[in-house]
Design an enzyme around this catalytic site. Structure first.
Site, short mmCIF file in Angstrom:
data_model
loop_
_atom_site.label_atom_id
_atom_site.label_comp_id
_atom_site.label_asym_id
_atom_site.label_seq_id
_atom_site.Cartn_x
_atom_site.Cartn_y
_atom_site.Cartn_z
N ASN A 210 1.11 -1.21 -0.08
CA ASN A 210 0.04 -0.07 -0.06
C ASN A 210 0.83 1.38 0.06
OD1 ASN A 210 0.65 0.89 2.76
ND2 ASN A 210 -0.30 -1.08 3.19
N PHE A 326 -4.18 3.42 14.80
CA PHE A 326 -4.50 4.21 13.90
C PHE A 326 -5.96 3.99 13.29
CE2 PHE A 326 -1.46 7.71 13.05
CZ PHE A 326 -0.77 7.69 14.15
N LYS A 340 -13.40 1.23 15.84
CA LYS A 340 -12.34 0.40 15.89
C LYS A 340 -11.71 0.52 17.28
CE LYS A 340 -10.77 0.69 11.60
NZ LYS A 340 -10.28 1.20 10.41
N1 CTP Z 1 -3.65 -2.90 12.39
C1 CTP Z 1 -3.05 -4.02 12.80
N2 CTP Z 1 -2.99 -5.06 12.35
C2 CTP Z 1 -3.88 -5.41 11.08
C3 CTP Z 1 -4.47 -4.24 10.48
C4 CTP Z 1 -4.33 -3.22 11.07
O1 CTP Z 1 -2.05 -3.90 13.79
N3 CTP Z 1 -3.66 -6.55 10.44
C5 CTP Z 1 -3.75 -1.78 12.98
C6 CTP Z 1 -3.18 -0.79 12.25
O2 CTP Z 1 -1.88 -0.27 12.53
C7 CTP Z 1 -3.95 0.71 12.77
C8 CTP Z 1 -5.25 -0.14 13.08
O3 CTP Z 1 -4.99 -1.53 13.31
O4 CTP Z 1 -3.46 0.92 13.91
C9 CTP Z 1 -6.46 0.21 12.15
O5 CTP Z 1 -5.99 0.00 10.83
P1 CTP Z 1 -7.01 -0.03 9.59
O6 CTP Z 1 -6.21 -0.63 8.42
O7 CTP Z 1 -7.33 1.41 9.56
O8 CTP Z 1 -8.26 -0.79 10.25
P2 CTP Z 1 -9.03 -2.10 9.87
O9 CTP Z 1 -8.79 -2.94 11.01
O10 CTP Z 1 -8.20 -2.80 8.64
O11 CTP Z 1 -10.48 -1.88 9.40
P3 CTP Z 1 -10.91 -1.45 8.00
O12 CTP Z 1 -10.37 -2.30 7.09
O13 CTP Z 1 -12.50 -1.86 8.25
O14 CTP Z 1 -10.63 0.06 7.85
#
Ligand code: CTP
Length: 400
Positions: A210, A326, A340
């Site tokens: 990403n 985040f 979240k």
């Molecule tokens: N995060 C993490 N491990 C993952 C995915 C996310 O630790 N496998 C953490 C990110 O570092 C961030 C938070 O979770 O602090 C939110 O991540 P985000 O990608 O915004 O949320 P998602 O849980 O992926 O939800 P969505 O896809 O619905 O936005």
């Protein structure tokens, strides 16, 4: 915190940024802080002793063996009469001398003789800052407790772009104020920070990734370290330089990021700023996937990655006291962020709008909304460094 009545010994070394020392002196004097300047030979190529003297309203020291200077104030006394020693700009050369313990001019002698806290504000060409020798020197200095502010990233006088620009004088001033206030409120605390993207392999040459640059996470790691925390930065593949004074664990995949976070426990603080891939290819090929004669694209079966934030936030006795996540959202930011926070058992969520029109993802600025148990705080749009500084200060309050 008031600077009034404090005294700073300011060592100005060589570099095009030496002119910014003049503004720093002005700001210190405005705050009522006494400033004594030491100008190295290199520094004198860029600013004159007269300018420093006019602004500091104090004699400027330039020569180790000047008999007049020695009779007025010996170099040992000079190194000890200030409340804080600041080197700004700090050239690669002075950092190397400090790391090696050389004492071949007044500045390096003072730095070896001082019993006061030392703050360096490095400024140099991007390659010099990235050189293994400078990296090693910085690691040595920080292990000895030398505090660092900057350097910034940006266009440089040498027509290159990258890390190595002297921090702006107000930022150095804030670091000086914090140090004079004894503000290392996170001393003795361990913080884990995740940053950057993850790369999830499809085959040995392709991966899913990403657009995360790692800028925000790296800046948070640096800001926590500046407040005295011991920081483990678990970083995906990024091009931003390692922040000074933090331990960096480099990983590629989400599974590796989780393992590195677990290995870094126990911690008091965990900030999950990484843009972790939510899915990985269920069975990545160990050979490069070839095109088929009929041109049919391969079907990639995806499987969910572990949620690192949720896993660490559920780590029982090992759960860090403050877990910050985040939320990168493109719509319904507040509702998603609040959800979240609960779902992942985070204490705080730093929510930001990553719609391409905001220019936030991969950009230099951020506009965040801090979601806590008490409510949502809307912060103004700020440079990512400033967001990091404010967030670190907020975190420090929790541990006050
Ligand atoms: N995060 C993490 N491990 C993952 C995915 C996310 O630790 N496998 C953490 C990110 O570092 C961030 C938070 O979770 O602090 C939110 O991540 P985000 O990608 O915004 O949320 P998602 O849980 O992926 O939800 P969505 O896809 O619905 O936005």
């Amino acid at each position: 915190m008031s600077l009034a009545g404090k005294r700073v010994l300011l060592i100005v070394t060589g570099g095009i940024a030496a002119f910014k020392a003049l503004e720093l002196i002005r700001l210190l004097r405005k705050g009522g802080c006494g400033v004594t300047c030491v100008l190295t030979k290199g520094g004198a190529q860029f600013v004159t002793p007269l300018s420093l003297q006019a602004l500091s309203e104090h004699h400027v020291y330039t020569d180790l063996f000047s008999l007049t200077d020695e009779s007025e104030m010996g170099h040992i006394q000079l190194s000890r009469s200030a409340d804080l020693v600041v080197v700004a700009p700090a050239s690669a050369d002075i950092l190397a001398k400090m790391a090696a313990g050389l004492a071949d001019d007044l500045a390096s002698t003072l730095l070896l003789a001082t019993d006061k806290a030392v703050l360096v504000a490095p400024a140099m060409n991007v390659r010099m800052w990235g050189h293994a020798a400078t990296r090693a020197n910085m690691a040595t200095l920080q292990a000895r407790g030398v505090a660092v502010v900057g350097p910034d990233e940006g266009a440089m006088a040498c027509n290159e772009f990258g890390a190595g620009r002297l921090s702006e004088p107000p930022v150095i001033l804030a670091a000086i104020e914090a140090m004079l206030a004894g503000a290392r409120p996170l001393a003795g605390k361990h913080a884990i920070v995740t940053s950057g993207p993850t790369h999830e392999p499809i085959d040995p040459v392709r991966y899913i990734a990403n657009r995360s640059s790692g800028r925000q996470g790296h800046a948070i790691a640096a800001a926590l370290a500046a407040l005295g925390a011991r920081v483990t930065l678990v970083s995906g593949p990024v091009t931003v330089p390692d922040p000074a004074g933090v331990t960096v664990r480099r990983i590629e995949t989400a599974a590796e990021m989780l393992a590195a976070c677990r290995a870094a426990l126990p911690a008091d603080i965990a900030v999950f700023a990484a843009a972790v891939a939510d899915w990985r290819v269920a069975s990545a090929s160990d050979q490069k996937i070839k095109k088929t004669p009929d041109g049919a694209p391969p079907a990639l079966a995806l499987t969910p990655n572990p949620d690192i934030l949720a896993t660490i936030a559920a780590a029982g006795a090992d759960r860090p006291r403050l877990v910050v996540g985040f939320a990168a959202e493109t719509h319904d930011l507040r509702a998603h962020a609040q959800d979240k926070r609960r779902r992942k058992n985070a204490d705080w969520i730093v929510a930001n709008d990553v719609n391409p029109s905001t220019g936030i993802m991969g950009g230099a600025e951020n506009e965040i909304h801090l979601v806590t148990a008490e409510g949502i705080e809307d912060w103004p749009r700020l440079a990512k460094d400033e967001v990091a500084g404010r967030l670190a200060a907020r975190i420090a309050k929790v541990f006050a």
